[in-house]
Design a protein around this motif. Structure first.
Motif, PDB file in Angstrom:
ATOM      1  N   LEU A 125      13.094  11.646   3.376  1.00 28.22           N
ATOM      2  CA  LEU A 125      11.959   9.680   2.611  1.00 28.22           C
ATOM      3  C   LEU A 125      11.599   8.894   1.060  1.00 28.22           C
ATOM      4  CD1 LEU A 125       8.479  10.948   4.884  1.00 28.22           C
ATOM      5  CD2 LEU A 125      10.264   9.049   5.562  1.00 28.22           C
ATOM      6  N   LEU A 126      12.121  10.699   0.229  1.00 31.20           N
ATOM      7  CA  LEU A 126      11.587  10.437  -0.804  1.00 31.20           C
ATOM      8  C   LEU A 126      13.599   8.906  -1.387  1.00 31.20           C
ATOM      9  CD1 LEU A 126      11.326  13.004  -2.679  1.00 31.20           C
ATOM     10  CD2 LEU A 126      10.259  11.543  -2.448  1.00 31.20           C
ATOM     11  N   VAL A 127      14.057   9.494  -0.350  1.00 29.90           N
ATOM     12  CA  VAL A 127      15.897   9.182  -0.977  1.00 29.90           C
ATOM     13  C   VAL A 127      15.403   7.748  -0.049  1.00 29.90           C
ATOM     14  CG1 VAL A 127      18.185   9.198  -0.467  1.00 29.90           C
ATOM     15  CG2 VAL A 127      17.192  11.207  -1.202  1.00 29.90           C
ATOM     16  N   MET A 128      14.795   7.209   0.898  1.00 29.51           N
ATOM     17  CA  MET A 128      14.661   6.093   2.240  1.00 29.51           C
ATOM     18  C   MET A 128      13.795   5.233   1.004  1.00 29.51           C
ATOM     19  SD  MET A 128      13.583   6.770   6.009  1.00 29.51           S
ATOM     20  CE  MET A 128      15.225   7.543   6.942  1.00 29.51           C
ATOM     21  N   GLY A 129      13.034   6.113  -0.112  1.00 28.74           N
ATOM     22  CA  GLY A 129      11.961   5.004  -0.552  1.00 28.74           C
ATOM     23  C   GLY A 129      12.880   4.037  -1.631  1.00 28.74           C
ATOM     24  N   LYS A 130      13.534   5.381  -2.323  1.00 33.31           N
ATOM     25  CA  LYS A 130      14.766   4.394  -3.735  1.00 33.31           C
ATOM     26  C   LYS A 130      15.503   4.053  -2.888  1.00 33.31           C
ATOM     27  CE  LYS A 130      14.356   9.168  -5.741  1.00 33.31           C
ATOM     28  NZ  LYS A 130      15.483  10.247  -6.537  1.00 33.31           N
ATOM     29  N   ALA A 131      16.298   3.289  -1.850  1.00 37.99           N
ATOM     30  CA  ALA A 131      16.961   2.949  -0.772  1.00 37.99           C
ATOM     31  C   ALA A 131      16.212   1.359  -0.887  1.00 37.99           C
ATOM     32  CB  ALA A 131      17.757   3.736  -0.163  1.00 37.99           C
ATOM     33  N   LEU A 132      15.025   1.732  -0.682  1.00 35.03           N
ATOM     34  CA  LEU A 132      14.924   0.898  -0.264  1.00 35.03           C
ATOM     35  C   LEU A 132      14.368  -0.656  -1.474  1.00 35.03           C
ATOM     36  CD1 LEU A 132      12.288   1.581   2.781  1.00 35.03           C
ATOM     37  CD2 LEU A 132      14.272   0.026   2.659  1.00 35.03           C
ATOM     38  N   ARG A 133      13.523   0.283  -2.435  1.00 33.24           N
ATOM     39  CA  ARG A 133      13.226  -0.348  -4.158  1.00 33.24           C
ATOM     40  C   ARG A 133      14.621  -1.104  -4.564  1.00 33.24           C
ATOM     41  NH1 ARG A 133       9.683   4.629  -4.250  1.00 33.24           N
ATOM     42  NH2 ARG A 133      11.546   5.607  -5.315  1.00 33.24           N
ATOM     43  N   ARG A 134      15.544  -0.188  -4.615  1.00 32.97           N
ATOM     44  CA  ARG A 134      16.711  -0.921  -4.795  1.00 32.97           C
ATOM     45  C   ARG A 134      17.224  -2.656  -4.026  1.00 32.97           C
ATOM     46  NH1 ARG A 134      18.665   4.264  -4.926  1.00 32.97           N
ATOM     47  NH2 ARG A 134      20.464   3.974  -3.308  1.00 32.97           N
ATOM     48  N   TYR A 157       0.961  -0.488   0.443  1.00 29.63           N
ATOM     49  CA  TYR A 157      -0.145  -0.222  -0.268  1.00 29.63           C
ATOM     50  C   TYR A 157       1.568   1.441   0.032  1.00 29.63           C
ATOM     51  CZ  TYR A 157      -4.859  -2.093   0.673  1.00 29.63           C
ATOM     52  OH  TYR A 157      -5.400  -2.885   0.682  1.00 29.63           O
ATOM     53  N   PHE A 158       1.687   0.971   0.806  1.00 30.32           N
ATOM     54  CA  PHE A 158       2.432   2.619   1.164  1.00 30.32           C
ATOM     55  C   PHE A 158       3.625   2.444  -0.058  1.00 30.32           C
ATOM     56  CE2 PHE A 158       3.376   1.856   5.875  1.00 30.32           C
ATOM     57  CZ  PHE A 158       2.211   2.255   5.918  1.00 30.32           C
ATOM     58  N   ALA A 159       3.615   1.208  -1.132  1.00 28.73           N
ATOM     59  CA  ALA A 159       4.556   1.225  -2.569  1.00 28.73           C
ATOM     60  C   ALA A 159       4.085   2.016  -3.658  1.00 28.73           C
ATOM     61  CB  ALA A 159       5.268   0.522  -2.652  1.00 28.73           C
ATOM     62  N   ILE A 160       2.995   2.121  -3.505  1.00 28.69           N
ATOM     63  CA  ILE A 160       1.836   1.734  -4.609  1.00 28.69           C
ATOM     64  C   ILE A 160       1.249   3.594  -4.375  1.00 28.69           C
ATOM     65  CG2 ILE A 160      -1.116   2.166  -5.390  1.00 28.69           C
ATOM     66  CD1 ILE A 160      -0.479  -1.136  -4.877  1.00 28.69           C
ATOM     67  N   ASP A 161       1.177   3.857  -3.427  1.00 30.17           N
ATOM     68  CA  ASP A 161       0.696   5.822  -3.272  1.00 30.17           C
ATOM     69  C   ASP A 161       1.393   6.148  -1.891  1.00 30.17           C
ATOM     70  OD1 ASP A 161       0.040   8.295  -3.512  1.00 30.17           O
ATOM     71  OD2 ASP A 161      -2.191   7.479  -3.303  1.00 30.17           O
ATOM     72  N   PRO A 162       2.940   6.490  -1.812  1.00 34.61           N
ATOM     73  CA  PRO A 162       3.466   6.395  -0.736  1.00 34.61           C
ATOM     74  C   PRO A 162       3.386   8.487  -0.396  1.00 34.61           C
ATOM     75  CG  PRO A 162       4.606   6.573  -2.875  1.00 34.61           C
ATOM     76  CD  PRO A 162       3.521   6.204  -2.976  1.00 34.61           C
ATOM     77  N   ALA A 163       2.964   9.114  -1.611  1.00 31.69           N
ATOM     78  CA  ALA A 163       2.582  10.643  -0.910  1.00 31.69           C
ATOM     79  C   ALA A 163       1.655  11.279  -0.176  1.00 31.69           C
ATOM     80  CB  ALA A 163       2.539  11.732  -2.296  1.00 31.69           C
ATOM     81  N   PRO A 164       0.451  10.666  -0.402  1.00 25.51           N
ATOM     82  CA  PRO A 164      -0.123  11.289   1.408  1.00 25.51           C
ATOM     83  C   PRO A 164       0.238  10.642   2.586  1.00 25.51           C
ATOM     84  CG  PRO A 164      -1.589   9.571  -1.011  1.00 25.51           C
ATOM     85  CD  PRO A 164      -0.253   9.445  -0.942  1.00 25.51           C
ATOM     86  N   TYR A 165       0.712   9.683   2.579  1.00 23.52           N
ATOM     87  CA  TYR A 165       1.554   9.248   4.273  1.00 23.52           C
ATOM     88  C   TYR A 165       2.802   9.771   4.078  1.00 23.52           C
ATOM     89  CZ  TYR A 165      -0.824   4.958   3.075  1.00 23.52           C
ATOM     90  OH  TYR A 165      -2.221   3.789   1.782  1.00 23.52           O
ATOM     91  N   ARG A 166       3.316   9.674   3.249  1.00 24.12           N
ATOM     92  CA  ARG A 166       4.293  11.320   3.530  1.00 24.12           C
ATOM     93  C   ARG A 166       4.310  12.576   4.185  1.00 24.12           C
ATOM     94  NH1 ARG A 166       7.074  10.253  -1.414  1.00 24.12           N
ATOM     95  NH2 ARG A 166       5.821  12.146  -1.930  1.00 24.12           N
ATOM     96  N   ARG A 167       3.369  12.629   3.119  1.00 21.36           N
ATOM     97  CA  ARG A 167       2.525  14.525   3.303  1.00 21.36           C
ATOM     98  C   ARG A 167       1.915  14.481   4.675  1.00 21.36           C
ATOM     99  NH1 ARG A 167       0.920  14.167  -1.753  1.00 21.36           N
ATOM    100  NH2 ARG A 167      -1.451  13.884  -1.089  1.00 21.36           N
TER     101      ARG A 167
END
Length: 218
Positions: A68-77, A40-50
């Protein structure tokens, strides 16, 4: 008296088995729920981030969202690297078992690949299944399966997983193994599954704090 002791012993063993099974099922259920939340967080992370940023002072929100954006990229990798490791392990076991003619080689390889998502725990489970199937075909086949398990798990645990973490999230292999050990001791199966992602997030957080500190001093 003998019958009473026998019944009590049987009930005690049943209780122990039930407790173990309940603990395993509870851990797997928790892990499944975390995976669902992660999707759920990966599909639409913007509302949770805001939403998280809204709870911080206005002047800190931009830096927080960027972190948080950088963390998301690291987790996806990191997740992509783990999937690659699972695929490699499953293929290695399938090829090794198929060459010797072990029954259900493809199924055992698939199970090993899926359980590889749980570092240090999934491997013994898949290895036990593989060895049991091997001994069902004879002693030599069982010993061969033991050898395959030792070799593949040694390569996976000491080379593939640490190097994948190094390439995908730039995590030091020794640090990854230490984090897995600590999280596994503290939180069991769930800790093992979350050790690498938490380490990657902690690394990003420390790097961002260091960059902000240098920018303010400069």
């Amino acid at each position: 008296k003998f019958t009473q002791n026998l019944v009590e012993g049987a009930l005690a063993r049943v209780t122990e088995v039930t407790a173990v099974v309940g603990g395993v099922l509870g851990g797997l259920t928790t892990l499944f729920l975390i995976l669902v939340l992660g999707i759920y967080f990966a599909i639409d992370p913007a509302p949770y981030r805001r939403g998280l940023a809204w709870m911080l002072p206005r002047q800190a929100r931009d830096d927080f969202e960027h972190t948080l954006l950088v963390m998301g990229k690291a987790l996806r990798r990191l997740l992509m690297g783990r999937l690659i490791g699972m695929l490699v392990e499953g293929l290695m076991i399938y090829v090794a078992l198929a060459l010797y003619g072990v029954p259900m080689a493809a199924l055992l390889g698939m199970i090993a690949a899926l359980l590889a998502f749980l570092p240090n725990i999934g491997a013994p489970i898949s290895g036990l299944l593989m060895v049991l199937v091997g001994f069902s075909g004879g002693t030599s086949m069982g010993l061969y399966c033991i050898g395959v398990f030792v070799v593949v798990m040694g390569v996976e645990g000491n080379i593939i997983v640490p190097l994948v973490a190094k390439r995908t999230a730039d995590l030091a292999p020794a640090l990854v193994l230490a984090m897995q050990l600590v999280m596994g001791l503290l939180f069991g199966i769930l800790g093992l599954a979350l050790a690498d992602p938490l380490l990657a997030m902690l690394k990003v957080l420390l790097e961002r704090r260091s960059d902000l500190t240098e920018a303010r001093q400069g």
